[in-house]
Scaffold this motif. Structure first.
Motif, PDB file in Angstrom:
ATOM      1  N   ILE A   1       0.842  -1.204   0.000  1.00 56.03           N
ATOM      2  CA  ILE A   1       0.000   0.000   0.000  1.00 56.03           C
ATOM      3  C   ILE A   1       0.880   1.258   0.000  1.00 56.03           C
ATOM      4  CG2 ILE A   1      -1.607   1.363   1.418  1.00 56.03           C
ATOM      5  CD1 ILE A   1      -3.008  -1.305   2.094  1.00 56.03           C
ATOM      6  N   ILE A   2       1.956   1.237   0.754  1.00 56.60           N
ATOM      7  CA  ILE A   2       2.878   2.379   0.775  1.00 56.60           C
ATOM      8  C   ILE A   2       3.472   2.607  -0.609  1.00 56.60           C
ATOM      9  CG2 ILE A   2       5.113   3.185   1.657  1.00 56.60           C
ATOM     10  CD1 ILE A   2       4.311   1.805   4.344  1.00 56.60           C
ATOM     11  N   ILE A   3       3.908   1.548  -1.246  1.00 56.97           N
ATOM     12  CA  ILE A   3       4.499   1.658  -2.595  1.00 56.97           C
ATOM     13  C   ILE A   3       3.460   2.145  -3.593  1.00 56.97           C
ATOM     14  CG2 ILE A   3       5.477   0.334  -4.514  1.00 56.97           C
ATOM     15  CD1 ILE A   3       6.875  -1.408  -2.336  1.00 56.97           C
ATOM     16  N   ARG A   4       2.257   1.559  -3.538  1.00 58.53           N
ATOM     17  CA  ARG A   4       1.188   1.967  -4.453  1.00 58.53           C
ATOM     18  C   ARG A   4       0.834   3.442  -4.258  1.00 58.53           C
ATOM     19  NH1 ARG A   4      -3.267  -2.023  -5.982  1.00 58.53           N
ATOM     20  NH2 ARG A   4      -2.177  -3.982  -6.355  1.00 58.53           N
ATOM     21  N   SER A   5       0.734   3.868  -3.023  1.00 51.16           N
ATOM     22  CA  SER A   5       0.397   5.275  -2.733  1.00 51.16           C
ATOM     23  C   SER A   5       1.464   6.204  -3.276  1.00 51.16           C
ATOM     24  CB  SER A   5       0.257   5.490  -1.217  1.00 51.16           C
ATOM     25  OG  SER A   5      -0.783   4.709  -0.706  1.00 51.16           O
ATOM     26  N   PHE A   6       2.704   5.835  -3.078  1.00 49.11           N
ATOM     27  CA  PHE A   6       3.815   6.637  -3.563  1.00 49.11           C
ATOM     28  C   PHE A   6       3.791   6.724  -5.094  1.00 49.11           C
ATOM     29  CE2 PHE A   6       8.393   7.223  -4.564  1.00 49.11           C
ATOM     30  CZ  PHE A   6       8.578   8.439  -3.934  1.00 49.11           C
ATOM     31  N   VAL A   7       3.566   5.603  -5.755  1.00 45.96           N
ATOM     32  CA  VAL A   7       3.516   5.581  -7.228  1.00 45.96           C
ATOM     33  C   VAL A   7       2.324   6.407  -7.732  1.00 45.96           C
ATOM     34  CG1 VAL A   7       3.135   4.101  -9.244  1.00 45.96           C
ATOM     35  CG2 VAL A   7       4.761   3.406  -7.473  1.00 45.96           C
ATOM     36  N   ALA A   8       1.169   6.278  -7.075  1.00 45.41           N
ATOM     37  CA  ALA A   8      -0.022   7.039  -7.477  1.00 45.41           C
ATOM     38  C   ALA A   8       0.254   8.535  -7.370  1.00 45.41           C
ATOM     39  CB  ALA A   8      -1.220   6.649  -6.621  1.00 45.41           C
ATOM     40  N   PHE A   9       0.860   8.946  -6.258  1.00 49.69           N
ATOM     41  CA  PHE A   9       1.192  10.363  -6.075  1.00 49.69           C
ATOM     42  C   PHE A   9       2.158  10.841  -7.147  1.00 49.69           C
ATOM     43  CE2 PHE A   9       4.005  13.663  -4.515  1.00 49.69           C
ATOM     44  CZ  PHE A   9       3.085  14.648  -4.184  1.00 49.69           C
ATOM     45  N   LEU A  10       3.210  10.088  -7.369  1.00 47.47           N
ATOM     46  CA  LEU A  10       4.201  10.484  -8.366  1.00 47.47           C
ATOM     47  C   LEU A  10       3.593  10.565  -9.767  1.00 47.47           C
ATOM     48  CD1 LEU A  10       7.450   8.621  -7.264  1.00 47.47           C
ATOM     49  CD2 LEU A  10       6.952  11.067  -7.152  1.00 47.47           C
ATOM     50  N   TRP A  11       2.718   9.604 -10.089  1.00 51.88           N
ATOM     51  CA  TRP A  11       2.081   9.609 -11.407  1.00 51.88           C
ATOM     52  C   TRP A  11       1.256  10.883 -11.588  1.00 51.88           C
ATOM     53  CZ3 TRP A  11       2.382   5.779 -15.237  1.00 51.88           C
ATOM     54  CH2 TRP A  11       1.638   6.067 -16.388  1.00 51.88           C
ATOM     55  N   LEU A  12       0.398  11.195 -10.618  1.00 49.85           N
ATOM     56  CA  LEU A  12      -0.453  12.376 -10.732  1.00 49.85           C
ATOM     57  C   LEU A  12       0.376  13.661 -10.756  1.00 49.85           C
ATOM     58  CD1 LEU A  12      -3.449  11.438  -8.429  1.00 49.85           C
ATOM     59  CD2 LEU A  12      -3.343  11.382 -10.919  1.00 49.85           C
ATOM     60  N   TRP A  13       1.374  13.718  -9.918  1.00 44.73           N
ATOM     61  CA  TRP A  13       2.243  14.894  -9.872  1.00 44.73           C
ATOM     62  C   TRP A  13       2.949  15.081 -11.214  1.00 44.73           C
ATOM     63  CZ3 TRP A  13       7.800  15.326  -9.231  1.00 44.73           C
ATOM     64  CH2 TRP A  13       8.227  16.621  -8.935  1.00 44.73           C
ATOM     65  N   GLY A  14       3.474  14.007 -11.766  1.00 44.36           N
ATOM     66  CA  GLY A  14       4.136  14.064 -13.070  1.00 44.36           C
ATOM     67  C   GLY A  14       3.185  14.464 -14.181  1.00 44.36           C
ATOM     68  N   PHE A  15       1.970  13.940 -14.127  1.00 38.21           N
ATOM     69  CA  PHE A  15       0.993  14.270 -15.164  1.00 38.21           C
ATOM     70  C   PHE A  15       0.613  15.748 -15.102  1.00 38.21           C
ATOM     71  CE2 PHE A  15      -3.307  14.509 -16.951  1.00 38.21           C
ATOM     72  CZ  PHE A  15      -3.009  14.078 -18.235  1.00 38.21           C
ATOM     73  N   ILE A  16       0.460  16.277 -13.903  1.00 40.00           N
ATOM     74  CA  ILE A  16       0.140  17.701 -13.761  1.00 40.00           C
ATOM     75  C   ILE A  16       1.285  18.551 -14.301  1.00 40.00           C
ATOM     76  CG2 ILE A  16      -0.172  19.550 -12.059  1.00 40.00           C
ATOM     77  CD1 ILE A  16      -1.922  17.556 -10.495  1.00 40.00           C
ATOM     78  N   LYS A  17       2.515  18.127 -14.045  1.00 44.25           N
ATOM     79  CA  LYS A  17       3.666  18.846 -14.599  1.00 44.25           C
ATOM     80  C   LYS A  17       3.646  18.798 -16.136  1.00 44.25           C
ATOM     81  CE  LYS A  17       6.474  20.145 -11.276  1.00 44.25           C
ATOM     82  NZ  LYS A  17       6.829  21.524 -11.105  1.00 44.25           N
ATOM     83  N   LEU A  18       3.262  17.661 -16.690  1.00 44.53           N
ATOM     84  CA  LEU A  18       3.237  17.478 -18.132  1.00 44.53           C
ATOM     85  C   LEU A  18       2.132  18.293 -18.792  1.00 44.53           C
ATOM     86  CD1 LEU A  18       4.195  15.823 -20.678  1.00 44.53           C
ATOM     87  CD2 LEU A  18       2.386  14.209 -20.088  1.00 44.53           C
ATOM     88  N   ILE A  19       0.933  18.233 -18.243  1.00 44.07           N
ATOM     89  CA  ILE A  19      -0.220  18.835 -18.915  1.00 44.07           C
ATOM     90  C   ILE A  19      -0.352  20.330 -18.631  1.00 44.07           C
ATOM     91  CG2 ILE A  19      -2.082  18.516 -17.243  1.00 44.07           C
ATOM     92  CD1 ILE A  19      -3.321  17.085 -19.976  1.00 44.07           C
ATOM     93  N   GLY A  20       0.238  20.808 -17.572  1.00 49.74           N
ATOM     94  CA  GLY A  20       0.206  22.237 -17.286  1.00 49.74           C
ATOM     95  C   GLY A  20      -0.695  22.585 -16.119  1.00 49.74           C
ATOM     96  N   LYS A  21      -0.636  23.835 -15.747  1.00 46.93           N
ATOM     97  CA  LYS A  21      -1.342  24.300 -14.561  1.00 46.93           C
ATOM     98  C   LYS A  21      -2.849  24.393 -14.740  1.00 46.93           C
ATOM     99  CE  LYS A  21       2.593  26.747 -12.760  1.00 46.93           C
ATOM    100  NZ  LYS A  21       3.168  28.002 -12.324  1.00 46.93           N
ATOM    101  N   GLN A  22      -3.331  24.362 -15.978  1.00 48.19           N
ATOM    102  CA  GLN A  22      -4.764  24.513 -16.173  1.00 48.19           C
ATOM    103  C   GLN A  22      -5.568  23.371 -15.560  1.00 48.19           C
ATOM    104  OE1 GLN A  22      -3.200  24.412 -19.603  1.00 48.19           O
ATOM    105  NE2 GLN A  22      -4.094  22.631 -20.529  1.00 48.19           N
ATOM    106  N   ILE A  23      -4.962  22.193 -15.400  1.00 48.41           N
ATOM    107  CA  ILE A  23      -5.698  21.086 -14.793  1.00 48.41           C
ATOM    108  C   ILE A  23      -5.981  21.363 -13.323  1.00 48.41           C
ATOM    109  CG2 ILE A  23      -3.775  19.611 -14.074  1.00 48.41           C
ATOM    110  CD1 ILE A  23      -5.456  17.240 -15.170  1.00 48.41           C
TER     111      ILE A  23
END
Length: 164
Positions: free
Chosen positions: A7-29
């Motif tokens: 669960i710790i690993i999954r949570s960390f990966v989920a956070f990193l994925w969303l954070w990375g996607f927001i960086k990729l798509i821009g601040k408008q999201i």
């Protein structure tokens, strides 16, 4: 204990994925200023939340669905940046609610925007009477942009100087 580490690993990966996607798509999201970004952020958040604690579903399936939804969101964003016609379909377009001081009931019905919502939006702009409004637009992110009638606008320094 093994489930706790997973669960710790999954949570960390989920956070990193969303954070990375927001960086990729821009601040408008972050503002969710369009329909597709609102839907996308809701879906990605749901998938990531489930990925963090639902150990009954294979981790790879969550990664695959996050990847697919991220690609869809990214492509829609690219398309809307390149084409005005597509942007209107993907992101929506602002709707005029009041024009020349007249309430446009058809446009309000089309947007499913009530008079109570309009009055609330106007009050947030320190307008307590519909008669003060020349022009009002319901933006794609749900906010209301308002232009007061000339008689109700704030006095500007240039107005005072012009009278001297």
């Amino acid at each position: 204990m093994l489930h706790t580490i997973e669960i710790i690993i999954r949570s960390f990966v989920a956070f990193l994925w969303l954070w990375g996607f927001i960086k990729l798509i821009g601040k408008q999201i972050i503002n969710q200023n369009t329909n597709h970004l609102f839907v996308l952020s809701t879906i990605l958040g749901t998938i990531a939340g489930n990925m963090a604690f639902n150990i009954n579903i294979n981790f790879i399936y969550f990664l695959l669905s996050l990847f697919i939804m991220s690609v869809i969101g990214y492509l829609l964003t690219l398309i809307s940046l390149k084409s005005n016609k597509s942007r209107k379909w993907i992101s929506g377009e602002p709707t005029i609610i009041i024009k020349d001081g007249n309430l446009l009931d058809q446009n309000m019905k089309k947007c499913k925007y009530t008079l109570d919502s309009l009055e609330q939006g106007l009050r947030s702009k320190d307008i307590f009477d519909l008669k003060e409004v020349e022009y009002a637009v319901l933006e794609t992110n749900g906010t209301l942009s308002v232009l007061k009638k000339l008689d109700y606008r704030n006095v500007m320094k240039k107005d005072l100087i012009a009278d001297l």
